[in-house]
Write a protein that holds these residues in place. Structure first.
Motif, mmCIF file in Angstrom:
data_model
loop_
_atom_site.group_PDB
_atom_site.id
_atom_site.type_symbol
_atom_site.label_atom_id
_atom_site.label_comp_id
_atom_site.label_asym_id
_atom_site.label_seq_id
_atom_site.Cartn_x
_atom_site.Cartn_y
_atom_site.Cartn_z
ATOM 1 N N HIS A 159 37.495 46.174 54.555
ATOM 2 C CA HIS A 159 37.617 47.647 54.645
ATOM 3 C C HIS A 159 39.100 47.919 55.362
ATOM 4 O O HIS A 159 39.598 47.344 56.044
ATOM 5 N N PRO A 160 39.799 48.915 54.678
ATOM 6 C CA PRO A 160 41.332 49.130 55.050
ATOM 7 C C PRO A 160 41.428 49.580 56.388
ATOM 8 O O PRO A 160 42.215 49.006 57.214
ATOM 9 N N GLY A 161 40.592 50.496 56.909
ATOM 10 C CA GLY A 161 40.600 51.045 58.121
ATOM 11 C C GLY A 161 40.454 49.575 59.355
ATOM 12 O O GLY A 161 41.077 49.643 60.303
ATOM 13 N N ALA A 162 39.446 48.992 59.145
ATOM 14 C CA ALA A 162 39.242 47.791 60.122
ATOM 15 C C ALA A 162 40.247 46.886 60.090
ATOM 16 O O ALA A 162 40.584 46.258 61.041
ATOM 17 N N LEU A 191 43.406 47.457 59.268
ATOM 18 C CA LEU A 191 44.644 48.011 59.953
ATOM 19 C C LEU A 191 44.359 47.987 61.540
ATOM 20 O O LEU A 191 45.244 47.422 62.185
ATOM 21 N N GLU A 192 43.035 47.793 62.129
ATOM 22 C CA GLU A 192 42.890 47.732 63.459
ATOM 23 C C GLU A 192 42.982 46.469 64.117
ATOM 24 O O GLU A 192 43.419 45.840 64.982
ATOM 25 N N ARG A 193 42.659 45.352 62.936
ATOM 26 C CA ARG A 193 42.583 43.757 63.385
ATOM 27 C C ARG A 193 44.161 43.298 63.191
ATOM 28 O O ARG A 193 44.233 42.589 63.903
ATOM 29 N N HIS A 194 44.867 43.961 62.485
ATOM 30 C CA HIS A 194 46.197 43.213 62.038
ATOM 31 C C HIS A 194 47.340 44.125 62.321
ATOM 32 O O HIS A 194 47.295 45.085 61.557
ATOM 33 N N ALA A 195 48.170 43.950 63.101
ATOM 34 C CA ALA A 195 49.347 44.637 63.299
ATOM 35 C C ALA A 195 50.196 44.743 62.191
ATOM 36 O O ALA A 195 50.928 45.905 61.930
ATOM 37 N N ARG A 198 40.378 55.253 48.406
ATOM 38 C CA ARG A 198 39.551 54.752 47.235
ATOM 39 C C ARG A 198 38.964 53.506 47.628
ATOM 40 O O ARG A 198 37.746 53.276 47.374
ATOM 41 N N LEU A 199 39.905 52.556 48.289
ATOM 42 C CA LEU A 199 39.172 51.181 48.455
ATOM 43 C C LEU A 199 38.404 51.295 49.857
ATOM 44 O O LEU A 199 37.500 50.636 49.843
ATOM 45 N N THR A 200 38.524 52.299 50.820
ATOM 46 C CA THR A 200 37.848 52.534 51.567
ATOM 47 C C THR A 200 36.294 52.698 51.288
ATOM 48 O O THR A 200 35.242 52.260 51.563
ATOM 49 N N VAL A 201 36.369 53.711 50.270
ATOM 50 C CA VAL A 201 34.945 54.188 49.611
ATOM 51 C C VAL A 201 34.210 53.023 49.078
ATOM 52 O O VAL A 201 33.104 52.813 49.101
ATOM 53 N N VAL A 202 35.070 52.263 48.298
ATOM 54 C CA VAL A 202 34.551 50.891 47.491
ATOM 55 C C VAL A 202 33.857 50.179 48.597
ATOM 56 O O VAL A 202 32.810 49.550 48.303
ATOM 57 N N ALA A 203 34.610 49.682 49.408
ATOM 58 C CA ALA A 203 34.301 48.699 50.481
ATOM 59 C C ALA A 203 33.079 49.420 51.373
ATOM 60 O O ALA A 203 32.144 48.258 51.463
ATOM 61 N N ASP A 248 35.038 38.873 58.795
ATOM 62 C CA ASP A 248 35.369 39.879 59.740
ATOM 63 C C ASP A 248 34.753 41.013 59.001
ATOM 64 O O ASP A 248 34.161 41.755 59.872
ATOM 65 N N ASP A 249 34.677 41.594 57.770
ATOM 66 C CA ASP A 249 34.171 42.683 57.190
ATOM 67 C C ASP A 249 32.557 42.504 57.137
ATOM 68 O O ASP A 249 31.924 43.297 57.219
#
Length: 564
Positions: free
Chosen positions: A339-342, A344-348, A362-367, A390-391
């Motif tokens: 998940h792109p958003g998650a 980004l939160e986990r990794h600086a 698009r990748l958020t929708v897919v994940a 983690d996801d």
């Protein structure tokens, strides 16, 4: 001087004239109009009985044209006219060079100011490769209108805009870009139909190719009949099929890969051409094969296994698979579940900082869709890298499989004063290439390292590059090591990658990898060079680690419970 020598002298002079002048002289001698633009056949100086293909689209932009040239070896009666602009000269010369023995049947033809029907009509068939990149929309090439105006039947690469154009006008045949057999068959079909009316046949494309079976037991050889498909990223399904077959004598395997032919690099029992998955007859064939033959199925990357008329993911296939009592497992590798958003939160220094916004969306929708499918279906889910836990924490780690012996190397590392540092991104934003490259380039310019950046190399050349390197820099922005890191470790190289330490502790492994991000990369490499003995010792741990975790034995064990 006698008449014979005079005639020979005149003939020699004529042969040195440009083709257009020679054609004009012949026309004048025949009483025709010499000033008219010569046809493409005249410029090739071919008789009317010689089968002639013409390509009058952009040369440099046609990414499937190389496959057309390669196919000429299997069409020995056909000649090909490449209509070129002045800017296409170098590209045409390279294509002709790669045509091998068939190059004598390839003709450079200068493009006239206007591409008229009269110029093209003397050919027999028109060809167009046309392989648009990725999911980017592409317009219909304008040259198709010129081909139709000339009354030529068209043999074209199977891309959606071209397919729709030919279907609308009933104007030709389709082939799979990059597939020599597919192009040859399309030309043969078009040649057989040149005498028919233009509306006599729909464009067609052969949907399947026979595969190259790998080192696994054939389907039906045991009570467990395991199907695998259809993504096969980096050949991981091929490696998994071999590993399970070696560990389980009760399992027979069938691997079906559905991708563009240019990516048919790894063994599989059947190759399903990616665009053909949308055809009804292909879907029905897949349904009969899968539902009638398999007892177990590993679905790769959430791709559909029964064709794409149900949609572009496996969710709509699941009811039919349940009714057929097929035991199904899901296998994920990365962006289909990360998940792109998650992230980004986990990794600086997340890779998604560099991804275009529309791609992130698009990748958020897919994940999110795929996680929902996994949760609601209750099917076992396996992931090939620990960071994906983690996801999807309910998943099971099934380690990547690599050919450890195939990458083995006895070349010592870090003995050169200026060690070779290799970076080979398959996709730049997922590796952090644009962020780490300036750091490596600075070290290269200071003559501390020799930087080698390689992209798009064939497997054998990539292996040679890895075996000749001292340090392999993989991704620095994802959080786990991948296939390239495993190959570097198997070769006994010092591997640098960014690892999420908590994720790897959770699965009980501590890979011998130098942990770094783009920000810390220079410091990490300088530390390696300051203590070469320690770095060499770390590299020496790599082959043993990869053999323990990634030679396929542990991965096969992970699937044991599913295959019972």
């Amino acid at each position: 001087m006698s008449p014979a020598p005079v005639r020979r002298t005149v003939s020699a002079v004529k042969r040195r004239l440009p083709r257009r002048w020679r054609i004009a002289l012949r026309r004048a001698a025949a009483g025709d109009r010499p000033w008219e633009t010569p046809s493409v056949r005249e410029l090739c100086e071919l008789p009317a009985t010689t089968p002639l293909l013409v390509h009058a689209g952009g040369i440099a932009d046609d990414r499937a044209l190389g496959g057309i040239l390669a196919a000429l070896a299997r069409l020995p009666e056909f000649h090909l006219a490449l209509v070129r602009t002045d800017a296409d000269g170098a590209a045409v010369q390279e294509l002709i060079r790669r045509a091998g023995k068939a190059r004598r049947r390839v003709h450079e033809v200068p493009r006239p100011r206007r591409l008229t029907p009269a110029f093209l009509a003397s050919a027999d068939l028109a060809v167009l490769g046309f392989a648009p990149e990725g999911d980017q929309p592409a317009p219909v090439p304008a040259v198709l209108d010129a081909y139709r105006a000339a009354g030529l039947r068209i043999v074209a690469g199977n891309a959606r805009p071209v397919r729709e154009y030919l279907a609308r006008h009933r104007a030709g045949e389709l082939f799979v870009p990059g597939s020599v057999p597919s192009f040859v068959k399309a030309v043969e079909r078009a040649w057989d139909r040149t005498a028919e009316a233009p509306e006599a046949a729909e464009p067609t494309v052969a949907p399947f190719e026979a595969g190259t079976p790998g080192p696994w037991r054939a389907l039906g050889a045991g009570p467990v009949r395991l199907g695998l498909g259809t993504a096969n990223y980096a050949g991981q399904l091929s490696a998994l099929a071999a590993a399970i077959s070696a560990a389980r004598p009760d399992v027979g395997v069938e691997l079906v890969v559905a991708k563009p032919p240019a990516t048919f690099r790894y063994p599989a029992d059947r190759y399903l051409h990616f665009p053909a998955e949308h055809q009804l007859d292909v879907q029905l064939d897949q349904i009969r094969r899968v539902l009638g033959a398999y007892t177990h199925l590993i679905v790769d990357a959430f791709r559909p296994v029964l064709g794409r008329l149900n949609g572009d993911d496996v969710a709509a296939d699941l009811p039919a698979l349940r009714r057929a009592r097929i035991k199904v497992a899901l296998l994920a590798h990365g962006s289909e579940i990360r998940h792109p958003g998650a992230h980004l939160e986990r990794h600086a220094e997340s890779a998604f900082r560099d991804a275009p916004e529309d791609l992130r969306e698009r990748l958020t929708v897919v994940a999110e869709r795929n996680r929902r499918t996994a949760e609601e279906s209750g099917l076992p889910l396996f992931v090939t890298t620990p960071d994906l836990l983690d996801d999807v924490p309910f998943a099971t780690w099934a380690p990547l499989v690599v050919d450890v012996d195939g990458w083995a190397c006895d070349r010592p590392v870090l003995e050169r004063a200026r060690p070779v540092v290799l970076h080979a991104p398959s996709n730049r934003w997922t590796k952090g290439t644009d962020r780490l490259l300036p750091q490596l380039q600075e070290l290269h310019d200071r003559r501390i390292i020799e930087l080698r950046l390689v992209e798009g190399l064939p497997y054998s050349e990539m292996r040679r590059q890895v075996q000749d390197a001292d340090i392999v820099v993989d991704q620095l922005v994802i959080g786990s090591y991948g296939t390239f890191s495993c190959e570097g470790m198997a070769a006994g190289k010092v591997v640098v990658a960014y690892l999420s330490e908590a994720a790897h502790r959770a699965v009980g492994v501590q890979p011998p990898i130098v942990n770094a991000t783009p920000t810390t990369l220079v410091k990490a490499i300088e530390s390696l060079l300051d203590d070469r003995a320690a770095a060499t010792a770390l590299a020496a741990e790599g082959p043993g680690y990869v053999r323990d975790q990634h030679d396929g034995r542990r991965t096969a064990e992970v699937f044991d419970a599913f295959l019972r």
